[in-house]
Design a protein around this motif. Sequence first.
Motif, PDB file in Angstrom:
ATOM      1  N   LEU A   1     -43.573 -39.803  24.367  1.00  0.00           N
ATOM      2  CA  LEU A   1     -44.011 -38.806  23.402  1.00  0.00           C
ATOM      3  C   LEU A   1     -42.893 -37.885  22.922  1.00  0.00           C
ATOM      4  N   TYR A   2     -42.132 -37.308  23.848  1.00  0.00           N
ATOM      5  CA  TYR A   2     -41.116 -36.339  23.432  1.00  0.00           C
ATOM      6  C   TYR A   2     -39.966 -36.345  24.434  1.00  0.00           C
ATOM      7  N   ASP A   3     -38.832 -36.892  24.000  1.00  0.00           N
ATOM      8  CA  ASP A   3     -37.674 -36.961  24.895  1.00  0.00           C
ATOM      9  C   ASP A   3     -36.617 -35.901  24.603  1.00  0.00           C
ATOM     10  N   GLY A   4     -36.783 -35.168  23.500  1.00  0.00           N
ATOM     11  CA  GLY A   4     -35.841 -34.110  23.168  1.00  0.00           C
ATOM     12  C   GLY A   4     -34.459 -34.601  22.808  1.00  0.00           C
ATOM     13  N   LYS A   5     -34.351 -35.864  22.404  1.00  0.00           N
ATOM     14  CA  LYS A   5     -33.037 -36.438  22.110  1.00  0.00           C
ATOM     15  C   LYS A   5     -32.917 -36.804  20.632  1.00  0.00           C
ATOM     16  N   LEU A   6     -31.668 -36.886  20.177  1.00  0.00           N
ATOM     17  CA  LEU A   6     -31.360 -37.388  18.842  1.00  0.00           C
ATOM     18  C   LEU A   6     -30.222 -38.393  18.956  1.00  0.00           C
ATOM     19  N   PRO A   7     -30.405 -39.628  18.506  1.00  0.00           N
ATOM     20  CA  PRO A   7     -31.667 -40.146  17.968  1.00  0.00           C
ATOM     21  C   PRO A   7     -32.721 -40.267  19.075  1.00  0.00           C
ATOM     22  N   THR A   8     -33.960 -40.221  18.664  1.00  0.00           N
ATOM     23  CA  THR A   8     -35.056 -40.225  19.623  1.00  0.00           C
ATOM     24  C   THR A   8     -35.707 -41.593  19.713  1.00  0.00           C
ATOM     25  N   SER A   9     -36.331 -41.851  20.834  1.00  0.00           N
ATOM     26  CA  SER A   9     -37.117 -43.078  20.998  1.00  0.00           C
ATOM     27  C   SER A   9     -38.581 -42.734  21.256  1.00  0.00           C
ATOM     28  N   THR A  10     -38.973 -41.491  20.913  1.00  0.00           N
ATOM     29  CA  THR A  10     -40.344 -41.049  21.185  1.00  0.00           C
ATOM     30  C   THR A  10     -41.036 -40.604  19.910  1.00  0.00           C
ATOM     31  N   ILE A  11     -42.361 -40.737  19.898  1.00  0.00           N
ATOM     32  CA  ILE A  11     -43.122 -40.622  18.664  1.00  0.00           C
ATOM     33  C   ILE A  11     -43.223 -39.195  18.144  1.00  0.00           C
ATOM     34  N   ILE A  12     -43.544 -38.224  19.001  1.00  0.00           N
ATOM     35  CA  ILE A  12     -43.704 -36.850  18.516  1.00  0.00           C
ATOM     36  C   ILE A  12     -42.374 -36.310  18.008  1.00  0.00           C
ATOM     37  N   LYS A  13     -41.334 -36.517  18.767  1.00  0.00           N
ATOM     38  CA  LYS A  13     -40.006 -36.039  18.357  1.00  0.00           C
ATOM     39  C   LYS A  13     -39.613 -36.647  17.014  1.00  0.00           C
ATOM     40  N   ALA A  14     -39.869 -37.926  16.837  1.00  0.00           N
ATOM     41  CA  ALA A  14     -39.526 -38.584  15.570  1.00  0.00           C
ATOM     42  C   ALA A  14     -40.316 -37.989  14.409  1.00  0.00           C
ATOM     43  N   ASP A  15     -41.600 -37.759  14.620  1.00  0.00           N
ATOM     44  CA  ASP A  15     -42.428 -37.166  13.566  1.00  0.00           C
ATOM     45  C   ASP A  15     -41.958 -35.764  13.206  1.00  0.00           C
ATOM     46  N   LEU A  16     -41.674 -34.945  14.212  1.00  0.00           N
ATOM     47  CA  LEU A  16     -41.257 -33.568  13.955  1.00  0.00           C
ATOM     48  C   LEU A  16     -39.905 -33.518  13.258  1.00  0.00           C
ATOM     49  N   GLU A  17     -39.013 -34.404  13.623  1.00  0.00           N
ATOM     50  CA  GLU A  17     -37.717 -34.450  12.945  1.00  0.00           C
ATOM     51  C   GLU A  17     -37.893 -34.863  11.483  1.00  0.00           C
ATOM     52  N   TYR A  18     -38.773 -35.816  11.253  1.00  0.00           N
ATOM     53  CA  TYR A  18     -39.012 -36.257   9.882  1.00  0.00           C
ATOM     54  C   TYR A  18     -39.618 -35.129   9.058  1.00  0.00           C
ATOM     55  N   VAL A  19     -40.636 -34.476   9.606  1.00  0.00           N
ATOM     56  CA  VAL A  19     -41.297 -33.399   8.873  1.00  0.00           C
ATOM     57  C   VAL A  19     -40.333 -32.251   8.599  1.00  0.00           C
ATOM     58  N   SER A  20     -39.614 -31.821   9.615  1.00  0.00           N
ATOM     59  CA  SER A  20     -38.743 -30.650   9.466  1.00  0.00           C
ATOM     60  C   SER A  20     -37.599 -30.890   8.491  1.00  0.00           C
ATOM     61  N   ASN A  21     -37.188 -32.127   8.356  1.00  0.00           N
ATOM     62  CA  ASN A  21     -36.064 -32.437   7.469  1.00  0.00           C
ATOM     63  C   ASN A  21     -36.479 -32.945   6.093  1.00  0.00           C
ATOM     64  N   ASN A  22     -37.783 -33.135   5.884  1.00  0.00           N
ATOM     65  CA  ASN A  22     -38.223 -33.733   4.614  1.00  0.00           C
ATOM     66  C   ASN A  22     -39.349 -32.980   3.915  1.00  0.00           C
ATOM     67  N   TRP A  23     -39.770 -31.845   4.430  1.00  0.00           N
ATOM     68  CA  TRP A  23     -40.932 -31.187   3.839  1.00  0.00           C
ATOM     69  C   TRP A  23     -40.686 -30.720   2.404  1.00  0.00           C
ATOM     70  N   ARG A  24     -39.457 -30.454   2.046  1.00  0.00           N
ATOM     71  CA  ARG A  24     -39.166 -30.034   0.672  1.00  0.00           C
ATOM     72  C   ARG A  24     -39.216 -31.200  -0.315  1.00  0.00           C
ATOM     73  N   SER A  25     -39.113 -32.412   0.163  1.00  0.00           N
ATOM     74  CA  SER A  25     -39.064 -33.580  -0.719  1.00  0.00           C
ATOM     75  C   SER A  25     -40.437 -33.870  -1.314  1.00  0.00           C
ATOM     76  N   VAL A  26     -40.451 -34.333  -2.554  1.00  0.00           N
ATOM     77  CA  VAL A  26     -41.713 -34.728  -3.163  1.00  0.00           C
ATOM     78  C   VAL A  26     -42.228 -35.990  -2.467  1.00  0.00           C
ATOM     79  N   CYS A  27     -43.555 -36.122  -2.457  1.00  0.00           N
ATOM     80  CA  CYS A  27     -44.196 -37.298  -1.876  1.00  0.00           C
ATOM     81  C   CYS A  27     -45.551 -37.455  -2.548  1.00  0.00           C
TER      82      CYS A  27
END
Length: 464
Positions: free
Chosen positions: A167-193
């Motif tokens: 779920l959350y390994d606190g690493k970058l790059p990550t191999s866990t689902i929550i960390k990957a989702d949060l990184e994606y959201v935090s770095n892409n929320w300004r982008s249109v979708c």
Amino acid sequence: MVQIRFSIITIALGVVSINAQISTWVANETSISYAKMYNNIQPAGTAAGCVIASPSISNPDYYYSWVRDSAMTLKVVINQYNTTSASNSTLLSIIKNYVTFSRNTQTESTPCSCIGEPKFNVDGSAYTGAWGRPQNDGPAIRATALIKFAYSYIAQTGDKSYVLSALYDGKLPTSTIIKADLEYVSNNWRSVCYDLWEEVEGNHFFTMMVQRRSLIEGAAFATYMDDTGAANYYSEQAADILTALKTFWNLEAGTIETTQNYTQGVKYKSSGLDCAQILGVLHGYAGDGQFSPNNDELLSTAYNLKQKFASLYPVNYNNSSYATAIGRYPEDEYDGTGTSEGNPWILCTAAYAELYSKAAMQYDIDGAIYVTANNLNFIKQFYSSASSGDVYSSSSSQYTTIVNGLYSGADGFFETISYHANTDGSLGEEWDRTTGYNVGAHDLTWSYASFITASLARSGTPAF
């Protein structure tokens, strides 16, 4: 088919209801909705952990796994695991299978080459046909749901190793689902979708609401997992999203806008009214007083949208004894199989029932009702003598009248669903705007999940 003993998850209808008959129906329909929702989770012929949108394979073909719809559904499953069905091994297996399925889709090669890929085939492979992509709401909702699961799983089992590994390994790059989702959201929320209806590309109120919540709760969870650098970054991004969200209010129209920075997609959504704003608060409220279920701008939007549908659909103006059936947005052209005229949606009508119950509960938390120019028309539905500037304390008769009116109003939407539901309790996607019969995809998973969360709110035990 997954076998769940629904006797152990039957909800107690805790709120006072003036309609015993609808209370009985809601309780029965809730049990049916649980059963039918579980029928759509990893059914035979699909990968373990797959949640199908509907068993319908033609006219329309919804036999896919949408990231957003699946996350909405797992919120219900996880809420059970966290509350009434703690330690249930069947539920735990479903959730862990979902984690594995979803993590595999995160790393799958997809047309958008990002975690915002909206849907997958039922074996977990990428859907490569033309589609509105990316859609950035799904990863946020999934992160929120799995964070709630992670806390509960650790509390129930004491097993933090699974959380760290999956779920959350606190690493970058990550191999866990929550960390990957949060990184994606935090770095892409300004982008249109693309929006939740998959029709318009831009920046959307719904998407940004669920993104903000995921980052607020993600920051707290990152701190819990000793990932303080990420926690600070998530908090900073959540604060910036709030600033952006506040610009969606259109004072002249009295509504929260649906989309800003339109880039492409359907162009006929001229009113700015959309059930997406209601859903955005129901799924995106972070419990911090910002865009709460009784927010006066939201209630103004809800009132204006309801009034529009009351005069738009024949099932409403020809049958005024029932509460207004709610659609997606007034200009909608999707009719369930093609394009002509849009219809009321079951999940949208259930969303209004949930909103009314949650608004009443939020007033109880606040201890008073503040009447403003924005929420005046909404409040006057329940207390016609209300005036802007009035303040009704929780001990006042006006407060009691309004709160009871909200609960009765929620029951009204349940009565509408009851009136249009199939005789076996099954819920599809839409009701024909003229005949009231179910049209579009049958047994829509999101309809069942939406009904369940509305029922839980009615009972006074809302899902997270």
